[in-house]
Write a protein that holds these residues in place. Sequence first.
Motif, PDB file in Angstrom:
ATOM      1  N   ARG A   1      -5.551  -4.961  -2.482  1.00 16.82           N
ATOM      2  CA  ARG A   1      -6.430  -5.003  -1.316  1.00 16.82           C
ATOM      3  C   ARG A   1      -5.630  -5.110  -0.024  1.00 16.82           C
ATOM      4  O   ARG A   1      -5.936  -4.423   0.969  1.00 16.82           O
ATOM      5  N   LYS A   2      -4.590  -5.938  -0.028  1.00 17.80           N
ATOM      6  CA  LYS A   2      -3.779  -6.078   1.175  1.00 17.80           C
ATOM      7  C   LYS A   2      -3.007  -4.793   1.477  1.00 17.80           C
ATOM      8  O   LYS A   2      -2.858  -4.416   2.646  1.00 17.80           O
ATOM      9  N   ALA A   3      -2.518  -4.130   0.423  1.00 18.41           N
ATOM     10  CA  ALA A   3      -1.822  -2.869   0.644  1.00 18.41           C
ATOM     11  C   ALA A   3      -2.774  -1.821   1.207  1.00 18.41           C
ATOM     12  O   ALA A   3      -2.412  -1.034   2.096  1.00 18.41           O
ATOM     13  N   TYR A   4      -4.009  -1.800   0.701  1.00 19.37           N
ATOM     14  CA  TYR A   4      -5.012  -0.858   1.211  1.00 19.37           C
ATOM     15  C   TYR A   4      -5.345  -1.164   2.663  1.00 19.37           C
ATOM     16  O   TYR A   4      -5.449  -0.256   3.499  1.00 19.37           O
ATOM     17  N   THR A   5      -5.495  -2.449   2.981  1.00 17.35           N
ATOM     18  CA  THR A   5      -5.775  -2.842   4.363  1.00 17.35           C
ATOM     19  C   THR A   5      -4.620  -2.459   5.285  1.00 17.35           C
ATOM     20  O   THR A   5      -4.822  -1.960   6.399  1.00 17.35           O
ATOM     21  N   ALA A   6      -3.392  -2.683   4.812  1.00 10.32           N
ATOM     22  CA  ALA A   6      -2.233  -2.302   5.625  1.00 10.32           C
ATOM     23  C   ALA A   6      -2.184  -0.794   5.839  1.00 10.32           C
ATOM     24  O   ALA A   6      -1.828  -0.321   6.924  1.00 10.32           O
ATOM     25  N   ALA A   7      -2.555  -0.023   4.785  1.00  7.66           N
ATOM     26  CA  ALA A   7      -2.574   1.432   4.941  1.00  7.66           C
ATOM     27  C   ALA A   7      -3.623   1.854   5.958  1.00  7.66           C
ATOM     28  O   ALA A   7      -3.402   2.767   6.768  1.00  7.66           O
ATOM     29  N   LEU A   8      -4.793   1.194   5.932  1.00  8.28           N
ATOM     30  CA  LEU A   8      -5.828   1.496   6.915  1.00  8.28           C
ATOM     31  C   LEU A   8      -5.360   1.162   8.330  1.00  8.28           C
ATOM     32  O   LEU A   8      -5.620   1.921   9.274  1.00  8.28           O
ATOM     33  N   GLU A   9      -4.697   0.027   8.469  1.00  6.30           N
ATOM     34  CA  GLU A   9      -4.181  -0.349   9.786  1.00  6.30           C
ATOM     35  C   GLU A   9      -3.153   0.665  10.268  1.00  6.30           C
ATOM     36  O   GLU A   9      -3.165   1.055  11.451  1.00  6.30           O
ATOM     37  N   ASP A  10      -2.269   1.090   9.367  1.00  4.18           N
ATOM     38  CA  ASP A  10      -1.267   2.082   9.749  1.00  4.18           C
ATOM     39  C   ASP A  10      -1.926   3.398  10.124  1.00  4.18           C
ATOM     40  O   ASP A  10      -1.530   4.052  11.097  1.00  4.18           O
ATOM     41  N   ARG A  11      -2.949   3.786   9.339  1.00  7.16           N
ATOM     42  CA  ARG A  11      -3.665   5.018   9.650  1.00  7.16           C
ATOM     43  C   ARG A  11      -4.356   4.916  11.003  1.00  7.16           C
ATOM     44  O   ARG A  11      -4.324   5.861  11.810  1.00  7.16           O
ATOM     45  N   ALA A  12      -4.982   3.767  11.270  1.00  7.14           N
ATOM     46  CA  ALA A  12      -5.643   3.578  12.560  1.00  7.14           C
ATOM     47  C   ALA A  12      -4.638   3.621  13.704  1.00  7.14           C
ATOM     48  O   ALA A  12      -4.907   4.195  14.768  1.00  7.14           O
TER      49      ALA A  12
ATOM     50  N   GLN B   1      -1.766   5.266  13.690  1.00  6.30           N
ATOM     51  CA  GLN B   1      -1.349   6.649  13.858  1.00  6.30           C
ATOM     52  C   GLN B   1      -2.408   7.475  14.582  1.00  6.30           C
ATOM     53  O   GLN B   1      -2.093   8.293  15.446  1.00  6.30           O
ATOM     54  N   LEU B   2      -3.690   7.241  14.218  1.00  3.09           N
ATOM     55  CA  LEU B   2      -4.767   7.961  14.900  1.00  3.09           C
ATOM     56  C   LEU B   2      -4.833   7.587  16.373  1.00  3.09           C
ATOM     57  O   LEU B   2      -5.041   8.448  17.240  1.00  3.09           O
ATOM     58  N   GLU B   3      -4.654   6.303  16.656  1.00  4.46           N
ATOM     59  CA  GLU B   3      -4.668   5.863  18.047  1.00  4.46           C
ATOM     60  C   GLU B   3      -3.521   6.496  18.823  1.00  4.46           C
ATOM     61  O   GLU B   3      -3.699   6.952  19.962  1.00  4.46           O
TER      62      GLU B   3
END
Length: 407
Positions: A162-173, A175-177
């Motif tokens: 779950r933490k790895a998935y959350t970190a991936a989402l944060e990284d994706r966000a 990058q999108l930003e």
Amino acid sequence: MAARCSGHSASRLRLPLANPWVVDAALMLLVQAAETIPFVVPRAPLLPPATWASYGLTTLGVLPLLWRRRAPVTVLAAVLAAQVLYRFTLDGPGQPLPYNALVALYTVAELTPARWRIPVGAGTLVLIFPSVALNSGEARELLFSLFLFGAAYGFGRLTHTRKAYTAALEDRATQLERANRIEAEQAAAAERARIAREMHDILSHAVSLMVVQAEAGPVAVRTAPERAEAAFEAISETGRDAMTQLRRMLGVLRQDTGAPEPASRRPLPALADLPLLVEQVASGGLAVEYVTVGLPRSLPPATEATVYRIVQESLTNVVRHASAESATVRVELGAKTVEVTVTDNGRGAPVGSGGRPDRSTGHGLIGLRERAAALGGTAETGPGPDGTGFRVRVRFPLADVFTEVDG
């Protein structure tokens, strides 16, 4: 753990996480409280007595949890060692659940790399068998213990995922930003370039015509006063038109500031404005012929404005640089393309260093190419058809949908 998890889940808000030392200290105290219960409740006479020594050894098995994030494997080994020492030395009150060992195994599963996590987890499960054999030896206790430690290991892996998935989402966000910011900066740069082209076309055209007409004015005053009056009137009209176009452009820029839009703002220049442009240039003494070929139609406003600006910039270059007596503007509306050609009988293209016509100099010609490219077209500049004068030819595609103009 709840405080830490909630902090990670708030990826967009970036809420501050609780201090890990504080969280681990609170967890250690919670486990200590749970393991204290067997020491304070009344005990049957035949059960092992609750002594301070046994309670101290129990506490010794809980203290390592304070360092569980820093050294998960070492903490698990210390906890298991304390339990073995407790079993074979003091044998005080037993615990309904091995709280400290479960927390330590959960932490190993969550934070430890696979090269340590898998053998340590497997070794812990193997130790369950002799532990149950020394206690009750019942299959029920064995199955329950295997399930309990397996669940602790599984929950640790789920937390890690779950933490790895959350970190991936944060990284994706992130990058999108970053991509959105770069896109916005590129759009702003493109808009600045467009505004610069518009202002160049407006001011260059107006000033060039005004200079030509102003230079002809004094001569006309002595020879033909009525022509001098017309020249001065043309200067005035050219200046007013340039001011109107600049106000329109600046008005568009002010729309984002909440300023009211002027009711008198003129629309973008269109094909219908080309005869007036030609007449305006001809008033300065240049003979201009305007020719249209093809079925009259209403094009998208941006396309018509581009055609107008191309003709305007081309005629401005003729007035400023060509020393020409005449020019021809030809607009050909094909089924799939628009072609704009402006030719003159002046002195032709400037000569480059190699003795060949230089077709790339000047911001005006660069602006022509940029305007054509913006609509997916091309721009060609060079000598006229017979090798004299100068020719600008711009061609770009048309959309499939257009509206015929009546009449």
